[in-house]
Design a protein around this motif. Structure first.
Motif, PDB file in Angstrom:
ATOM      1  N   ASP A  28      43.085   8.816  17.055  1.00 63.10           N
ATOM      2  CA  ASP A  28      42.216   9.988  17.146  1.00 63.10           C
ATOM      3  C   ASP A  28      41.201   9.956  16.014  1.00 63.10           C
ATOM      4  N   GLY A  29      39.977  10.319  16.310  1.00 65.00           N
ATOM      5  CA  GLY A  29      38.902  10.278  15.328  1.00 65.00           C
ATOM      6  C   GLY A  29      39.195  11.051  14.050  1.00 65.00           C
ATOM      7  N   PRO A  30      39.668  12.295  14.126  1.00 63.48           N
ATOM      8  CA  PRO A  30      39.919  13.053  12.893  1.00 63.48           C
ATOM      9  C   PRO A  30      41.049  12.486  12.026  1.00 63.48           C
ATOM     10  N   ALA A  31      41.918  11.674  12.600  1.00 68.52           N
ATOM     11  CA  ALA A  31      43.059  11.154  11.841  1.00 68.52           C
ATOM     12  C   ALA A  31      42.611  10.199  10.734  1.00 68.52           C
ATOM     13  N   LEU A  32      41.598   9.389  10.994  1.00 70.08           N
ATOM     14  CA  LEU A  32      41.182   8.379  10.018  1.00 70.08           C
ATOM     15  C   LEU A  32      40.674   9.012   8.717  1.00 70.08           C
ATOM     16  N   PRO A  33      39.703   9.925   8.755  1.00 65.39           N
ATOM     17  CA  PRO A  33      39.263  10.515   7.479  1.00 65.39           C
ATOM     18  C   PRO A  33      40.365  11.328   6.790  1.00 65.39           C
ATOM     19  N   ARG A  34      41.227  11.953   7.572  1.00 67.54           N
ATOM     20  CA  ARG A  34      42.331  12.725   6.986  1.00 67.54           C
ATOM     21  C   ARG A  34      43.283  11.799   6.219  1.00 67.54           C
ATOM     22  N   LEU A  35      43.610  10.648   6.816  1.00 66.11           N
ATOM     23  CA  LEU A  35      44.497   9.691   6.150  1.00 66.11           C
ATOM     24  C   LEU A  35      43.839   9.096   4.911  1.00 66.11           C
ATOM     25  N   VAL A  36      42.542   8.831   4.990  1.00 65.04           N
ATOM     26  CA  VAL A  36      41.831   8.284   3.835  1.00 65.04           C
ATOM     27  C   VAL A  36      41.829   9.301   2.696  1.00 65.04           C
ATOM     28  N   GLN A  37      41.625  10.562   3.015  1.00 62.49           N
ATOM     29  CA  GLN A  37      41.646  11.600   1.983  1.00 62.49           C
ATOM     30  C   GLN A  37      43.033  11.688   1.342  1.00 62.49           C
ATOM     31  N   GLU A  38      44.077  11.604   2.157  1.00 64.47           N
ATOM     32  CA  GLU A  38      45.444  11.618   1.639  1.00 64.47           C
ATOM     33  C   GLU A  38      45.678  10.409   0.721  1.00 64.47           C
ATOM     34  N   LEU A  39      45.197   9.252   1.135  1.00 63.46           N
ATOM     35  CA  LEU A  39      45.348   8.039   0.326  1.00 63.46           C
ATOM     36  C   LEU A  39      44.591   8.122  -0.996  1.00 63.46           C
ATOM     37  N   GLU A  40      43.436   8.781  -0.983  1.00 59.18           N
ATOM     38  CA  GLU A  40      42.655   8.900  -2.220  1.00 59.18           C
ATOM     39  C   GLU A  40      43.462   9.600  -3.301  1.00 59.18           C
ATOM     40  N   GLY A  41      44.190  10.636  -2.922  1.00 52.63           N
ATOM     41  CA  GLY A  41      45.033  11.328  -3.894  1.00 52.63           C
ATOM     42  C   GLY A  41      46.144  10.438  -4.419  1.00 52.63           C
ATOM     43  N   MET A  42      46.781   9.679  -3.530  1.00 47.59           N
ATOM     44  CA  MET A  42      47.858   8.782  -3.951  1.00 47.59           C
ATOM     45  C   MET A  42      47.316   7.645  -4.809  1.00 47.59           C
ATOM     46  N   ALA A  43      46.157   7.109  -4.444  1.00 42.23           N
ATOM     47  CA  ALA A  43      45.560   6.015  -5.219  1.00 42.23           C
ATOM     48  C   ALA A  43      45.182   6.503  -6.614  1.00 42.23           C
ATOM     49  N   GLN A  44      44.704   7.738  -6.720  1.00 43.37           N
ATOM     50  CA  GLN A  44      44.365   8.300  -8.024  1.00 43.37           C
ATOM     51  C   GLN A  44      45.624   8.472  -8.872  1.00 43.37           C
ATOM     52  N   TRP A  45      46.702   8.961  -8.254  1.00 41.47           N
ATOM     53  CA  TRP A  45      47.967   9.087  -8.975  1.00 41.47           C
ATOM     54  C   TRP A  45      48.421   7.709  -9.477  1.00 41.47           C
ATOM     55  N   LEU A  46      48.354   6.695  -8.607  1.00 43.59           N
ATOM     56  CA  LEU A  46      48.791   5.350  -8.983  1.00 43.59           C
ATOM     57  C   LEU A  46      47.948   4.809 -10.144  1.00 43.59           C
ATOM     58  N   ALA A  47      46.645   5.023 -10.090  1.00 44.89           N
ATOM     59  CA  ALA A  47      45.781   4.561 -11.172  1.00 44.89           C
ATOM     60  C   ALA A  47      46.146   5.249 -12.487  1.00 44.89           C
ATOM     61  N   THR A  48      46.419   6.535 -12.422  1.00 46.55           N
ATOM     62  CA  THR A  48      46.775   7.291 -13.619  1.00 46.55           C
ATOM     63  C   THR A  48      48.108   6.834 -14.190  1.00 46.55           C
ATOM     64  N   VAL A  49      49.124   6.703 -13.331  1.00 44.96           N
ATOM     65  CA  VAL A  49      50.447   6.299 -13.815  1.00 44.96           C
ATOM     66  C   VAL A  49      50.416   4.864 -14.331  1.00 44.96           C
ATOM     67  N   THR A  50      49.628   4.006 -13.696  1.00 39.52           N
ATOM     68  CA  THR A  50      49.496   2.623 -14.171  1.00 39.52           C
ATOM     69  C   THR A  50      48.885   2.616 -15.568  1.00 39.52           C
ATOM     70  N   ALA A  51      47.827   3.396 -15.768  1.00 43.37           N
ATOM     71  CA  ALA A  51      47.184   3.459 -17.085  1.00 43.37           C
ATOM     72  C   ALA A  51      48.159   3.991 -18.128  1.00 43.37           C
ATOM     73  N   GLN A  52      48.945   4.993 -17.767  1.00 41.85           N
ATOM     74  CA  GLN A  52      49.914   5.555 -18.722  1.00 41.85           C
ATOM     75  C   GLN A  52      50.979   4.528 -19.102  1.00 41.85           C
ATOM     76  N   ILE A  53      51.505   3.825 -18.118  1.00 46.83           N
ATOM     77  CA  ILE A  53      52.546   2.822 -18.385  1.00 46.83           C
ATOM     78  C   ILE A  53      51.986   1.680 -19.228  1.00 46.83           C
ATOM     79  N   LEU A  54      50.783   1.237 -18.930  1.00 49.36           N
ATOM     80  CA  LEU A  54      50.180   0.150 -19.707  1.00 49.36           C
ATOM     81  C   LEU A  54      49.850   0.599 -21.136  1.00 49.36           C
ATOM     82  N   LYS A  55      49.473   1.866 -21.290  1.00 43.84           N
ATOM     83  CA  LYS A  55      49.220   2.386 -22.645  1.00 43.84           C
ATOM     84  C   LYS A  55      50.527   2.445 -23.428  1.00 43.84           C
TER      85      LYS A  55
END
Length: 195
Positions: free
Chosen positions: A156-183
């Motif tokens: 379904d057309g609306p599913a793709l942008p919705r999933l991408v938006q959900e992933l953006e939040g998870m990717a941001q969390w992963l980037a933050t936690v990765t930076a914290q662990i590496l620090k």
């Protein structure tokens, strides 16, 4: 390449039947191509997964350096194995483990948009993904294809942008936690070198 698991819904069956009841010549010559906004969402999805992979590999490499994992060539590990290690090396809080598992699960959507031709349905806000690969067909069905059989998936057309938006939040969390662990790792190494 893994594809998203097939989930039989009334809507999915309907969309697949629209495709099956349309002559391939018509599909390829008259069905609408993607619009600019579709390309933007697809590009965001592919780019998100590039950074998700980078950060997962950075995490796993740092754990190898910290002797939490056996020494080896982490860069040579398949991404699926890196995802497994990222989920199991630390005792993550439930929400974080859920995010790691969800990112791994949705990687199949990234594979779909990156490896399949993508077009829109003519009278529905939905996407058709189409490929012709014997290797992928065998991987998905366990059988050899007959002549002119193509792999398809629908979304379904609306599913793709919705999933991408959900992933953006998870990717941001992963980037933050990765930076914290590496620090933390860098701070610990600095403390050791001062001693």
């Amino acid at each position: 390449m893994a594809l998203p698991p097939n989930s039989e819904t009334e809507r999915g069956v309907y969309l697949r039947n629209v495709f099956y009841n349309t002559h391939p010549t018509e599909v390829f010559s008259t069905w609408p191509k993607l619009i600019v906004e579709d390309y933007a969402v697809v590009g965001r999805l592919i780019n998100l997964y590039s950074f998700i992979e980078i950060n997962l590999r950075r995490l796993v490499e740092s754990w190898t350096d910290a002797d939490l994992l056996p020494k080896g060539r982490i860069k040579d590990l398949p991404l699926g194995r890196v995802e497994e290690l990222a989920q199991t090396v630390l005792l993550w809080p439930e929400a974080n483990l859920f995010a790691l598992k969800k990112m791994a699960e949705l990687r199949s959507l990234r594979n779909l948009v990156a490896h399949f031709g993508m077009m829109r349905f003519p009278d529905d806000d939905a996407f058709l993904f189409i490929a012709k690969s014997e290797a992928d067909y065998k991987k998905q069905t366990g059988e050899q294809s007959v002549e002119d059989v193509m792999l398809i998936a629908v979304l379904d057309g609306p599913a793709l942008p919705r999933l991408v938006q959900e992933l953006e939040g998870m990717a941001q969390w992963l980037a933050t936690v990765t930076a914290q662990i590496l620090k933390q790792k860098a701070d610990a190494e600095a403390d050791v070198s001062k001693s």
